[in-house]
Design a protein around this motif. Structure first.
Motif, mmCIF file in Angstrom:
data_model
loop_
_atom_site.group_PDB
_atom_site.id
_atom_site.type_symbol
_atom_site.label_atom_id
_atom_site.label_comp_id
_atom_site.label_asym_id
_atom_site.label_seq_id
_atom_site.Cartn_x
_atom_site.Cartn_y
_atom_site.Cartn_z
ATOM 1 N N ALA A 186 0.828 -1.205 0.000
ATOM 2 C CA ALA A 186 0.000 0.000 0.000
ATOM 3 C C ALA A 186 0.866 1.260 0.000
ATOM 4 O O ALA A 186 0.588 2.231 -0.719
ATOM 5 N N GLY A 187 1.948 1.265 0.797
ATOM 6 C CA GLY A 187 2.841 2.422 0.824
ATOM 7 C C GLY A 187 3.530 2.653 -0.505
ATOM 8 O O GLY A 187 3.665 3.794 -0.965
ATOM 9 N N ALA A 188 3.981 1.569 -1.147
ATOM 10 C CA ALA A 188 4.636 1.708 -2.451
ATOM 11 C C ALA A 188 3.665 2.240 -3.500
ATOM 12 O O ALA A 188 4.021 3.090 -4.325
ATOM 13 N N SER A 189 2.423 1.760 -3.469
ATOM 14 C CA SER A 189 1.425 2.248 -4.426
ATOM 15 C C SER A 189 1.149 3.732 -4.223
ATOM 16 O O SER A 189 1.050 4.504 -5.192
ATOM 17 N N ALA A 190 1.042 4.167 -2.956
ATOM 18 C CA ALA A 190 0.798 5.581 -2.683
ATOM 19 C C ALA A 190 1.969 6.440 -3.141
ATOM 20 O O ALA A 190 1.783 7.535 -3.696
ATOM 21 N N ALA A 191 3.214 5.962 -2.939
ATOM 22 C CA ALA A 191 4.391 6.727 -3.359
ATOM 23 C C ALA A 191 4.444 6.864 -4.874
ATOM 24 O O ALA A 191 4.776 7.930 -5.408
ATOM 25 N N ILE A 192 4.097 5.799 -5.595
ATOM 26 C CA ILE A 192 4.098 5.856 -7.062
ATOM 27 C C ILE A 192 3.047 6.846 -7.562
ATOM 28 O O ILE A 192 3.299 7.655 -8.464
ATOM 29 N N CYS A 193 1.851 6.799 -6.965
ATOM 30 C CA CYS A 193 0.793 7.729 -7.373
ATOM 31 C C CYS A 193 1.194 9.178 -7.100
ATOM 32 O O CYS A 193 0.957 10.074 -7.928
ATOM 33 N N LEU A 194 1.812 9.445 -5.931
ATOM 34 C CA LEU A 194 2.231 10.802 -5.589
ATOM 35 C C LEU A 194 3.315 11.299 -6.539
ATOM 36 O O LEU A 194 3.280 12.450 -6.999
ATOM 37 N N ALA A 195 4.290 10.422 -6.855
ATOM 38 C CA ALA A 195 5.359 10.822 -7.773
ATOM 39 C C ALA A 195 4.810 11.118 -9.162
ATOM 40 O O ALA A 195 5.224 12.080 -9.827
ATOM 41 N N ILE A 200 4.308 14.569 -13.292
ATOM 42 C CA ILE A 200 3.724 14.567 -14.640
ATOM 43 C C ILE A 200 2.385 15.296 -14.684
ATOM 44 O O ILE A 200 2.185 16.232 -15.456
ATOM 45 N N GLU A 201 1.467 14.866 -13.834
ATOM 46 C CA GLU A 201 0.112 15.380 -13.935
ATOM 47 C C GLU A 201 0.014 16.843 -13.509
ATOM 48 O O GLU A 201 -0.628 17.662 -14.191
ATOM 49 N N LEU A 202 0.642 17.222 -12.374
ATOM 50 C CA LEU A 202 0.554 18.603 -11.895
ATOM 51 C C LEU A 202 1.199 19.593 -12.863
ATOM 52 O O LEU A 202 0.581 20.619 -13.191
ATOM 53 N N PRO A 203 2.438 19.364 -13.376
ATOM 54 C CA PRO A 203 2.987 20.302 -14.379
ATOM 55 C C PRO A 203 2.116 20.405 -15.625
ATOM 56 O O PRO A 203 1.978 21.483 -16.207
ATOM 57 N N ARG A 204 1.533 19.303 -16.068
ATOM 58 C CA ARG A 204 0.677 19.359 -17.256
ATOM 59 C C ARG A 204 -0.550 20.222 -17.007
ATOM 60 O O ARG A 204 -0.952 21.022 -17.856
ATOM 61 N N ARG A 205 -1.144 20.099 -15.826
ATOM 62 C CA ARG A 205 -2.317 20.915 -15.512
ATOM 63 C C ARG A 205 -1.957 22.390 -15.386
ATOM 64 O O ARG A 205 -2.707 23.273 -15.843
ATOM 65 N N LEU A 206 -0.803 22.707 -14.753
ATOM 66 C CA LEU A 206 -0.385 24.108 -14.629
ATOM 67 C C LEU A 206 -0.116 24.725 -15.997
ATOM 68 O O LEU A 206 -0.475 25.875 -16.265
ATOM 69 N N LYS A 207 0.523 23.965 -16.873
ATOM 70 C CA LYS A 207 0.806 24.469 -18.217
ATOM 71 C C LYS A 207 -0.476 24.726 -18.987
ATOM 72 O O LYS A 207 -0.629 25.752 -19.664
ATOM 73 N N SER A 208 -1.427 23.802 -18.875
ATOM 74 C CA SER A 208 -2.705 23.978 -19.564
ATOM 75 C C SER A 208 -3.469 25.179 -19.009
ATOM 76 O O SER A 208 -4.066 25.961 -19.753
#
Length: 243
Positions: A186-195, A200-208
């Protein structure tokens, strides 16, 4: 019909017939070197369940064979009637699984052997019951007349005639290691989602979002004057809104 017992074939590994040591749990390999025609047809009977593969083991240690009179007396059975029950020997029925083909046999040659000893307080050193069965889910051994047959026995002993409970149902084996594994997963899955979100997702949203704001300024509602074609084939000036 009375059962007729014959000596167990000799194992290649030991040069002796199959032997069980009292109270000793172990894995035993017993390769039968040559399957002759009579024994091959016996195996056909056992696999097809036409006859039981019934072995017998001494209920108590037998006297040494060097003492002929005591040995014969020790192996004498006074049980009335016919059958496998005996005062001297304990029957062990072997459920040998396999497939009977026209030209060959497939035999499940890995077997579990379960032996129950009588309680030590009642009859120490006494065997109360025994059985053996093939593990049919493992790959079978294909044999024809003249082949060798490798048998593998997994021997387990029980100190009384009761079977211990080892099954708690599907999903019941929750141990500390299982719990730790679930937490780490569960911890590894949460770390992957946060990374992924931060990289990737946050910079793409800010750029858009930035592009949308710049486009809004360029298309903003600032009033202005424009030149428009007048009617009647001439030119005129009018107030227009610049898009």
């Amino acid at each position: 019909m009375e059962l007729s017992y014959i000596p167990f074939p000799t194992c290649n590994e030991t040069g002796r017939p199959l032997e069980l040591l009292f109270g000793v749990e172990k894995e035993i390999n017993c390769t039968l070197d040559f399957i002759d025609d009579p024994f091959f047809h016996l195996l056909e009977y056992y696999v097809h369940n036409d006859a039981p593969l019934t072995c017998r083991i001494p209920t108590k240690p037998l006297p040494p064979s060097a003492l002929k009179a005591e040995f014969e007396k020790g192996t004498q059975d006074d049980t009335d009637g016919q059958g496998s029950l005996s005062e001297v020997y304990t029957p062990m029925v072997v459920a040998l699984a396999g497939t009977l083909q026209l030209s060959h046999l497939h035999i499940a040659s890995s077997l579990n052997v379960l032996v129950h000893a009588a309680p030590k307080s009642v009859a120490p050193g006494t065997i109360a019951a025994a059985t053996a069965y093939s593990i049919s889910r493992e790959p079978p051994t294909r044999i024809v007349i003249g082949d060798s047959l490798p048998l593998r026995f997994s021997v387990r002993w029980y100190p009384n005639t009761s079977l211990p409970s080892g099954w708690t149902g599907v999903g019941g084996h929750l141990t500390f290691s299982t719990l730790v594994y679930c937490l780490i997963s569960a911890g590894a899955s949460a770390a992957i989602c946060l990374a992924y979100f931060r990289g990737i997702e946050l910079p793409r949203r800010l750029k858009s979002h930035g592009k949308d704001r710049l486009g809004g300024v360029e298309r903003g509602g600032l009033g202005g004057y424009g030149i428009a074609n007048g009617g009647y084939g001439g030119y005129g000036y009018g107030v227009g809104k610049r898009d």
